[in-house]
Design a protein around this motif. Structure first.
Motif, PDB file in Angstrom:
ATOM      1  N   LEU A  84       0.881  -1.227  -0.053  1.00 55.95           N
ATOM      2  CA  LEU A  84      -0.078  -0.006  -0.265  1.00 55.95           C
ATOM      3  C   LEU A  84       0.735   1.443   0.057  1.00 55.95           C
ATOM      4  O   LEU A  84       0.431   2.234  -0.434  1.00 55.95           O
ATOM      5  CB  LEU A  84      -0.855   0.114   1.242  1.00 55.95           C
ATOM      6  CG  LEU A  84      -1.918  -1.138   1.278  1.00 55.95           C
ATOM      7  CD1 LEU A  84      -2.821  -1.008   2.638  1.00 55.95           C
ATOM      8  CD2 LEU A  84      -3.074  -1.098   0.360  1.00 55.95           C
ATOM      9  N   LEU A  85       2.128   1.117   0.308  1.00 52.57           N
ATOM     10  CA  LEU A  85       2.984   2.380   0.497  1.00 52.57           C
ATOM     11  C   LEU A  85       3.944   2.295  -0.634  1.00 52.57           C
ATOM     12  O   LEU A  85       4.519   3.301  -0.852  1.00 52.57           O
ATOM     13  CB  LEU A  85       3.735   2.238   1.828  1.00 52.57           C
ATOM     14  CG  LEU A  85       3.158   2.424   3.153  1.00 52.57           C
ATOM     15  CD1 LEU A  85       4.013   2.425   4.215  1.00 52.57           C
ATOM     16  CD2 LEU A  85       2.891   4.282   2.821  1.00 52.57           C
TER      17      LEU A  85
ATOM     18  N   ILE B  10      -1.956  10.024   6.530  1.00 49.14           N
ATOM     19  CA  ILE B  10      -3.018   9.476   5.750  1.00 49.14           C
ATOM     20  C   ILE B  10      -2.495   7.877   5.148  1.00 49.14           C
ATOM     21  O   ILE B  10      -3.279   7.055   5.189  1.00 49.14           O
ATOM     22  CB  ILE B  10      -3.417  10.178   4.383  1.00 49.14           C
ATOM     23  CG1 ILE B  10      -3.954  11.618   5.114  1.00 49.14           C
ATOM     24  CG2 ILE B  10      -4.242   9.682   3.719  1.00 49.14           C
ATOM     25  CD1 ILE B  10      -4.138  12.687   3.993  1.00 49.14           C
ATOM     26  N   ASN B  11      -1.518   8.059   4.383  1.00 44.19           N
ATOM     27  CA  ASN B  11      -0.981   6.651   3.742  1.00 44.19           C
ATOM     28  C   ASN B  11      -0.712   5.619   4.783  1.00 44.19           C
ATOM     29  O   ASN B  11      -0.928   4.356   4.653  1.00 44.19           O
ATOM     30  CB  ASN B  11       0.080   6.646   2.543  1.00 44.19           C
ATOM     31  CG  ASN B  11       1.174   7.383   3.170  1.00 44.19           C
ATOM     32  OD1 ASN B  11       1.680   7.153   4.388  1.00 44.19           O
ATOM     33  ND2 ASN B  11       1.877   8.161   2.281  1.00 44.19           N
ATOM     34  N   VAL B  12      -0.243   5.969   6.110  1.00 43.10           N
ATOM     35  CA  VAL B  12       0.202   5.012   7.040  1.00 43.10           C
ATOM     36  C   VAL B  12      -0.797   4.469   7.807  1.00 43.10           C
ATOM     37  O   VAL B  12      -0.966   3.161   8.178  1.00 43.10           O
ATOM     38  CB  VAL B  12       1.307   5.682   7.974  1.00 43.10           C
ATOM     39  CG1 VAL B  12       0.727   6.503   9.178  1.00 43.10           C
ATOM     40  CG2 VAL B  12       2.213   4.592   8.650  1.00 43.10           C
TER      41      VAL B  12
ATOM     42  N   LYS C 222      -4.192  -0.223   9.203  1.00 43.19           N
ATOM     43  CA  LYS C 222      -5.276  -1.007   9.163  1.00 43.19           C
ATOM     44  C   LYS C 222      -5.239  -1.993   8.701  1.00 43.19           C
ATOM     45  O   LYS C 222      -5.939  -3.224   9.418  1.00 43.19           O
ATOM     46  CB  LYS C 222      -6.412   0.032   8.640  1.00 43.19           C
ATOM     47  CG  LYS C 222      -7.893  -0.484   8.719  1.00 43.19           C
ATOM     48  CD  LYS C 222      -8.774   0.351   8.133  1.00 43.19           C
ATOM     49  CE  LYS C 222     -10.416   0.033   7.943  1.00 43.19           C
ATOM     50  NZ  LYS C 222     -11.162   0.715   7.347  1.00 43.19           N
ATOM     51  N   ASP C 223      -4.800  -2.481   7.509  1.00 45.48           N
ATOM     52  CA  ASP C 223      -4.468  -3.885   7.103  1.00 45.48           C
ATOM     53  C   ASP C 223      -3.597  -4.815   7.617  1.00 45.48           C
ATOM     54  O   ASP C 223      -4.039  -5.898   7.913  1.00 45.48           O
ATOM     55  CB  ASP C 223      -4.045  -3.529   5.521  1.00 45.48           C
ATOM     56  CG  ASP C 223      -4.364  -4.534   4.529  1.00 45.48           C
ATOM     57  OD1 ASP C 223      -5.611  -4.878   4.444  1.00 45.48           O
ATOM     58  OD2 ASP C 223      -3.438  -5.475   3.976  1.00 45.48           O
ATOM     59  N   ILE C 224      -2.492  -4.151   8.455  1.00 42.38           N
ATOM     60  CA  ILE C 224      -1.732  -4.789   9.216  1.00 42.38           C
ATOM     61  C   ILE C 224      -2.605  -5.199  10.780  1.00 42.38           C
ATOM     62  O   ILE C 224      -2.336  -6.486  11.162  1.00 42.38           O
ATOM     63  CB  ILE C 224      -0.353  -3.928   9.794  1.00 42.38           C
ATOM     64  CG1 ILE C 224       0.538  -3.755   8.731  1.00 42.38           C
ATOM     65  CG2 ILE C 224       0.269  -4.799  10.870  1.00 42.38           C
ATOM     66  CD1 ILE C 224       1.690  -2.907   8.839  1.00 42.38           C
TER      67      ILE C 224
END
Length: 446
Positions: free
Chosen positions: A15-16, A25-27, A32-34
């Motif tokens: 995602l990064l 925002i991107n972290v 959330k996925d982790i």
């Protein structure tokens, strides 16, 4: 082990990918996925949330160097936090006293008896100790027999008292027996139950009080997930054990116990069982396990396993044969034997960085070399020592004798010839460029 978790974390880091820098925002999306990946791996919700919160604080506080991509930085932060979650540093067992007394605890079916045998084997073969196994599970007749069989297998004495149903008396007598017979480690295997109950807790507490062990290990089946964590807490409240042993980590486990248990009981994981064989036992290193979960391999453990099978005199003999180009199929068989002794083949190969992902879904068992061994054993002694003797007629005979076809025999002979050439180049210090050219040539042929 941890295959599903590894895959999910890898997708999270993507995602990064392509992002210029780490932002809130991107972290947030990545974390959330982790967190979902950890929950799917059966990690306790509170632990998963705290883990991602800690990662977020460290990620947003990082000044990312221009040479380091945000995704790479996140992998590094997650790796460090995973290692910390599982204990941070390696914790060894205490063996200072003579004899050192180790008490096993855990539920029935967790693998206490099998682990006791594995630990005795490890202490004997790798640390030069003289262990004594003690059968204090007086309720399950098969437990005593099982311990005796394990003892015979690894050539370690087993102390039993037929007809005595008092584990406290048996344990105390065993320690005296060890002192009289030169055993410097006493491993006490105790009874388990199908669930935590007061009788079991009182009994093992009495054993602990009577023998004052140097080390109390809690043995738990890693496939039981969060139940393992809850049980560990109950045992720790009563026994205040020193460390955790995770068994069956080679099975279809999601890894939640390994990632949660340290945080809940605040006691280190000291050993992990990785198979059914008596040598399928690894000392637990949190940092190395974090590397493996993130697909980075575990080169240090791989080298240690190789060194355990390393014979300096044999290596010198082998080097001379390579330099003289007399490396033969008998030598090849010895090398296969050493590789097999290193443990489960897929697990060993998974320690090579990048190989874990490449091996996903592949079925590599301990019989992976059986066809090669069958072909070599079908050769005559003269053919093994001098492969150039093997003509067309001999190849057909070898194929029939090994239950393979002539194409497999031809393939092995060709690969053996190429391998011998490259090994000779390495042993003579020839430049790496020539060796790489040879390897690339092999790749084009197959």
């Amino acid at each position: 082990m941890f295959d599903n978790l590894s895959d999910r974390l890898e997708k999270s880091f993507k995602l990064l990918k392509g992002q210029g820098k780490i932002t809130e925002i991107n972290v947030a999306e990545t974390l959330k996925d982790i967190r979902r990946a950890l929950l799917d791996a059966d990690v306790n919700f509170k632990i998963a949330k705290k883990f991602t919160d800690d990662v977020k604080v460290k990620a947003l506080g990082q000044d990312v160097l221009s040479a380091v991509k945000p995704g790479q930085m996140m992998v590094k932060i997650v790796k460090d936090e995973l290692a910390e979650l599982m204990g941070g540093t390696f914790a060894d067992i205490k063996l200072e006293n003579k004899p050192a007394v180790i008490l096993m605890s855990g539920l029935q079916g967790s693998g206490k008896t099998t682990f006791s045998g594995k630990l005795a084997n490890m202490l004997k073969s790798k640390k030069g100790r003289h262990p004594l196994l003690v059968a204090c599970d007086v309720y399950r007749p098969a437990a005593i027999d099982q311990l005796k069989v394990l003892g015979e297998q690894i050539k370690v004495p087993v102390y039993t008292e037929e007809g005595n149903l008092d584990p406290v008396k048996i344990a105390k007598a065993a320690i005296q027996h060890a002192k009289a017979n030169g055993n410097d480690v006493v491993i006490v295997d105790t009874a388990g139950r199908l669930a935590v109950d007061e009788q079991m807790m009182n009994e093992i507490s009495a054993v602990k009080k009577a023998i004052n062990p140097d080390e109390i290990l809690f043995v738990v089946d890693s496939m039981t997930g969060q139940d393992a964590v809850n049980t560990a807490k109950e045992f720790n409240d009563r026994l205040d054990f020193d460390g955790v042993v995770l068994t069956k980590l080679d099975g279809d486990t999601r890894g939640g116990a390994a990632l949660s248990i340290r945080a809940v009981v605040e006691k280190p994981i000291k050993f992990v069982g990785t198979g059914e064989k008596v040598d399928a036992l690894d000392v637990f290193h949190p940092d190395r396990m974090a590397d493996r979960i993130l697909g980075m391999g575990d080169i240090v453990s791989l080298v240690e396993k190789a060194q355990e099978q390393f014979d300096e005199e044999e290596a010198k003999r082998l080097q001379k044969k390579l330099q003289k180009n007399t490396f033969d199929f008998n030598d090849f068989l010895k090398q296969i034997s050493q590789i097999k002794k290193m443990g489960n083949l897929k697990d060993v190969m998974g320690m090579i960085p990048g190989m874990g992902k490449a091996l996903k879904g592949m079925d590599i068992d301990d019989d992976a070399f059986k066809h090669i061994e069958a072909i070599i054993y079908s050769m005559t002694p003269a053919e093994r020592e001098n492969p150039s003797l093997i003509n067309g007629g001999r190849r057909k005979r070898i194929a029939n004798g090994s239950g393979t076809d002539i194409q497999e025999v031809n393939r092995l002979l060709k690969q053996f010839s190429e391998t011998r050439k490259m090994m000779r180049m390495v042993s003579q210090g020839k430049n790496v460029q020539r060796m790489m050219s040879g390897m690339q040539g092999q790749g084009r042929k197959f």
